[in-house]
Design an enzyme around this catalytic site. Structure first.
Site, PDB file in Angstrom:
ATOM      1  N   LYS A 231       0.775  -1.301   0.010  1.00  0.00           N
ATOM      2  CA  LYS A 231      -0.072  -0.157   0.122  1.00  0.00           C
ATOM      3  C   LYS A 231       0.922   1.207   0.053  1.00  0.00           C
ATOM      4  O   LYS A 231       0.350   2.310  -0.500  1.00  0.00           O
ATOM      5  CB  LYS A 231      -0.870  -0.084   1.185  1.00  0.00           C
ATOM      6  CG  LYS A 231      -1.955  -1.026   1.169  1.00  0.00           C
ATOM      7  CD  LYS A 231      -2.886  -0.942   2.331  1.00  0.00           C
ATOM      8  CE  LYS A 231      -3.985  -2.275   2.247  1.00  0.00           C
ATOM      9  NZ  LYS A 231      -3.359  -3.463   2.383  1.00  0.00           N
TER      10      LYS A 231
ATOM     11  N   GLU B  74      -1.717   7.378   8.344  1.00  0.00           N
ATOM     12  CA  GLU B  74      -2.335   8.464   7.406  1.00  0.00           C
ATOM     13  C   GLU B  74      -3.324   8.945   8.430  1.00  0.00           C
ATOM     14  O   GLU B  74      -3.653   8.579   9.419  1.00  0.00           O
ATOM     15  CB  GLU B  74      -2.842   7.769   6.230  1.00  0.00           C
ATOM     16  CG  GLU B  74      -3.969   6.918   6.339  1.00  0.00           C
ATOM     17  CD  GLU B  74      -4.209   6.536   5.032  1.00  0.00           C
ATOM     18  OE1 GLU B  74      -3.648   6.651   4.095  1.00  0.00           O
ATOM     19  OE2 GLU B  74      -5.455   5.979   5.297  1.00  0.00           O
TER      20      GLU B  74
ATOM     21  N   HIS C 258     -13.398  -1.884  10.635  1.00  0.00           N
ATOM     22  CA  HIS C 258     -12.833  -1.613   9.298  1.00  0.00           C
ATOM     23  C   HIS C 258     -13.135  -3.097   8.295  1.00  0.00           C
ATOM     24  O   HIS C 258     -12.679  -2.993   7.285  1.00  0.00           O
ATOM     25  CB  HIS C 258     -11.315  -1.841   9.108  1.00  0.00           C
ATOM     26  CG  HIS C 258     -10.867  -0.653  10.088  1.00  0.00           C
ATOM     27  ND1 HIS C 258     -10.971   0.567  10.002  1.00  0.00           N
ATOM     28  CD2 HIS C 258     -10.129  -0.644  11.524  1.00  0.00           C
ATOM     29  CE1 HIS C 258     -10.629   1.328  10.915  1.00  0.00           C
ATOM     30  NE2 HIS C 258      -9.900   0.607  11.786  1.00  0.00           N
TER      31      HIS C 258
ATOM     32  N   ARG D 185      -8.614  -8.222  -7.383  1.00  0.00           N
ATOM     33  CA  ARG D 185      -9.289  -9.537  -6.975  1.00  0.00           C
ATOM     34  C   ARG D 185     -10.759  -9.282  -7.226  1.00  0.00           C
ATOM     35  O   ARG D 185     -11.090  -7.904  -7.199  1.00  0.00           O
ATOM     36  CB  ARG D 185      -8.929 -10.239  -5.954  1.00  0.00           C
ATOM     37  CG  ARG D 185      -9.286  -9.370  -4.516  1.00  0.00           C
ATOM     38  CD  ARG D 185      -8.867 -10.279  -3.083  1.00  0.00           C
ATOM     39  NE  ARG D 185      -9.043  -9.247  -1.922  1.00  0.00           N
ATOM     40  CZ  ARG D 185      -9.998  -8.743  -1.628  1.00  0.00           C
ATOM     41  NH1 ARG D 185     -11.334  -9.181  -1.918  1.00  0.00           N
ATOM     42  NH2 ARG D 185      -9.978  -7.927  -0.457  1.00  0.00           N
TER      43      ARG D 185
END
Length: 707
Positions: free
Chosen positions: A129, A204, A239, A298
């Site tokens: 990422k 972040e 999440h 995917r």
């Protein structure tokens, strides 16, 4: 569905047999489309999945010895050997497990098999990422700026620590205080290393109430890139997505947002030379500003809502692209109607989402019009990896606890929402605690119906104004629960009465012809004592219910009750397990009620010492922080367990001294196993300290399972 090209390119032979390197509902989903396209199907299965539907339904199945993912579904070498042995010429990875593993994709291609997925280079580009965000920034895709831990200040909080590899919430921590930042980084690194073999994390800014919007991408090797609809996946716990929908209500009401989203998603795909199905995920604000989160290389768990609103078969398109076929140059027309997907999990939202295991006795969703496809008209679609039967379906501890995906399609958002809530509310789900009540309450919540969503929705609305119940509360009211318990007692008592060997020996018989019957049930943590009267004319309500309930008709598995003048049917199912409590499931229009009928006599040997901390579920001990003799305080973490791809912290319930620690790192434990005993120092000085029932309210801190 895709528009096939009748002649694949000469360099790419057609796919005739596909192995699905996965299990459960996604394996069954891919098998359905592959068979429809004339392909044979190959399954792989662990020992735990030897009798699973995906194993039995395939044309061929190859055993992967063992049970854990590391022994089975994560063994790329064994899966490739299985494909060769079964004569498969292609491998579809599904999602999770090896679906985004570039090394596996390369090994599949090197073995001369067709990889039903994006190029290895694309997987590698998005696999980190950190690197993915750099590439997307260079491509002009909007994104949040990465932060160095040393640069985080109070005014920036909260921040999000996130694993660079993998997804599904593992290795992810929200940090709200500076003093916890470094500990949470270490925790995220440890979890990421365990889950993905890579402990790289980044930091972040965290948008507390952002909206999770994603765009479905489909691209071929001939330069065509489609953006085939967006989905909103803002309803999440830790999440992990719980309810998804297409299209997004935010995008629908924000002028120009859809065009910008689609353009950013196409740019992201083009930047890495993407082919196949993929999803570009964004975090958006209520005013329509959005930022790149990640790209999943995917198929997504929530792909059915896109299929329902576009009429496409995304798996068929994947297989077409993998076979070298071009997509039609014209992008599919705009989506029509609305679709929702709810993920039914074996977990308890009222107790920190603790996952469950055991026997699923029944999963019966009313109004299902399609399985693993569509729906092509208003109705319900069911995608499930389990099929309960007379023997029940065993839900183990080795895999994600998702039981099924229930998908609705309607002409409007309100229609699709009401349809899904109704189907879930009326479904018979027997044998396991699930998140069904929470799903129904979310779908019926005024703010959800209005489209006012955020990733903090469950936190914001999870409890009522008194701090209790809320979205996790049972669907049946306390009165409805009492009436359901009465229904269970009457049906069970009637069965016992009918089973008497002779008339004079039948249960409840008295010369006076009128007797008071009594049964005791557990409902959650409460005990319900039910009484009713039996006489020559039948059964009658007693006590507080006598004035409002009248028994109309009793059958072996149901009873018709008139409640305040309204007639309703209460179906009753009993599941008796040797050596265990009897589970009694009552379904009615007033809401489902699950009861436990304890044995009449208890085993004194089953009692455990006071202060015992018991395993809340089967799993393995992965970390121990104390030793025998240590002094601990209430809430202090003592050890950590891993079960169902989740990590759980077991903490001391009281202040005291650790007197027993019968487990160590690597110990495999069952539900109820004693993990530790914390004793009051005063009790240690007493020679006649009494043995008491275990203290089982250890705090459990849970992180989210991977998709």
């Amino acid at each position: 569905m895709s528009t096939p090209n009748p002649t694949p390119s000469a360099a790419q032979p057609p796919i005739t047999s596909v192995l699905v390197a996965n299990r459960g509902e996604i394996a069954r989903r891919v098998h359905r489309t592959a068979r429809a396209l004339g392909m044979t199907t190959v399954a792989v299965y662990s020992d735990a999945d030897a009798d699973a539907p995906h194993t039995r339904e395939a044309d061929a199945a190859v055993r992967l010895p063992g049970n854990t993912p590391g022994e089975t579904y994560l063994r790329g070498d064994l899966i490739i050997e299985a494909a060769r042995a079964a004569g498969a010429d292609a491998i579809h990875p599904g999602y999770g497990f090896l679906s985004e593993n570039a090394g596996f994709a390369r090994a599949v291609i090197d073995a001369g098999l067709t990889w039903v997925g994006p190029p290895v280079e694309s997987i590698e580009a998005m696999g980190s990422k950190i690197e993915a965000k750099k590439m997307m920034g260079e491509a002009g895709v909007p994104m949040l700026t990465d932060l160095e831990p040393a640069d985080v200040t109070e005014d920036i909080l909260p921040v999000l620590i996130k694993a660079s590899a993998g997804g599904g919430g593992r290795g992810m921590r929200v940090v709200r205080t500076l003093d916890s930042l470094h500990d949470e980084i270490a925790n995220a690194q440890r979890e990421a290393r365990s889950a993905f073999g890579d402990d790289a994390v980044f930091c972040e800014r965290y948008l507390e109430r952002g909206r999770h919007i994603e765009v479905q991408i489909m691209a071929d090797a001939h330069g065509t890139v489609w953006a085939v609809g967006e989905r909103e996946c803002s309803i999440q716990r830790r999440h992990q997505k719980v309810i998804e929908e297409a299209p997004s209500p935010l995008v629908e009401r924000t002028p120009g947002m859809r065009e910008k989203l689609y353009s950013a998603a196409r740019d992201a795909a083009a930047a890495i030379g993407y082919t196949g199905a993929g999803t570009v995920e964004f975090l958006a604000t209520d005013d329509g500003e959005f930022f790149f989160l990640e790209m999943n290389t995917r198929l997504q768990v929530e792909h059915p809502v896109t299929e329902a609103t576009t009429g496409l078969d995304l798996v068929a398109l994947q297989l077409d692209v993998a076979a070298g076929l071009p997509l039609p140059s014209a992008e599919p027309p705009a989506s029509h109607g609305w679709s929702f997907e709810a993920r039914l999990y074996a977990e308890d939202p009222a107790h920190d989402y603790t996952p469950g295991s055991g026997t699923l006795w029944a999963l019966d969703v009313p109004g299902v019009s399609s399985y693993f496809e569509g729906p092509h008209r208003p109705g319900i679609r069911l995608d499930s990896g389990v099929e309960p039967g007379a023997e029940g379906a065993l839900i183990g501890v080795h895999y994600d606890p998702m039981l099924a995906k229930i998908i609705s399609y309607g002409r409007t958002r309100s229609e699709a929402c009401a349809s899904l809530a109704g189907a879930l509310g009326r479904a018979k789900v027997h044998g396991l605690t699930t998140n069904r009540a929470q799903l129904v309450r979310v779908l019926r919540h005024p703010e959800f119906i209005a489209g006012n969503l955020s990733t903090a929705f469950l936190d914001d609305h999870g409890v009522d104004e008194n701090g209790a119940g809320g979205l996790a509360a049972p669907l049946a009211s306390p009165e409805a629960t009492a009436i359901s318990a009465l229904a269970a007692a009457i049906v069970s008592g009637t069965a016992d009465h009918a089973a008497g060997p002779v008339a004079l020996a039948q249960a409840g018989f008295r010369n006076v012809g009128r007797t008071l019957q009594k049964r005791t049930y557990r409902f959650g943590e409460d005990e319900l004592e039910v009484t009713y009267i039996r006489d020559r004319s039948g059964a009658h309500a007693d006590g507080d219910l006598a004035d409002i309930v009248r028994v109309e008709q009793v059958r072996p598995d149901a009873v018709d009750l008139e409640v305040r003048g309204v007639l309703r049917t209460f179906s009753v199912a009993r599941y008796e397990v040797v050596g265990s409590d009897t589970v009694v499931e009552v379904d009615s229009p007033l809401g489902p009620v699950s009861l436990v009928e304890p044995p009449r006599y208890t085993d004194p040997g089953a009692e455990v010492a006071a202060g015992s901390l018991l395993a809340p579920m089967p799993g393995s001990v992965i970390r121990v922080a104390v030793s025998v003799g240590d002094t601990v305080t209430a809430g202090q973490p003592l050890l950590w367990m891993e079960a169902m791809k989740m990590e759980h912290t077991i903490s001391a319930a009281v202040d005291g001294i650790v007197t027993e620690l019968p487990v160590e790192v690597g110990s495999q434990v069952e539900t109820g196993t004693i993990l530790a005993v914390v004793a009051d120092p005063a009790d240690l000085d007493s020679t006649d300290a009494a043995t008491d029932t275990a203290s089982t309210d250890a705090a459990t801190d849970t992180t989210t399972p991977q998709e």
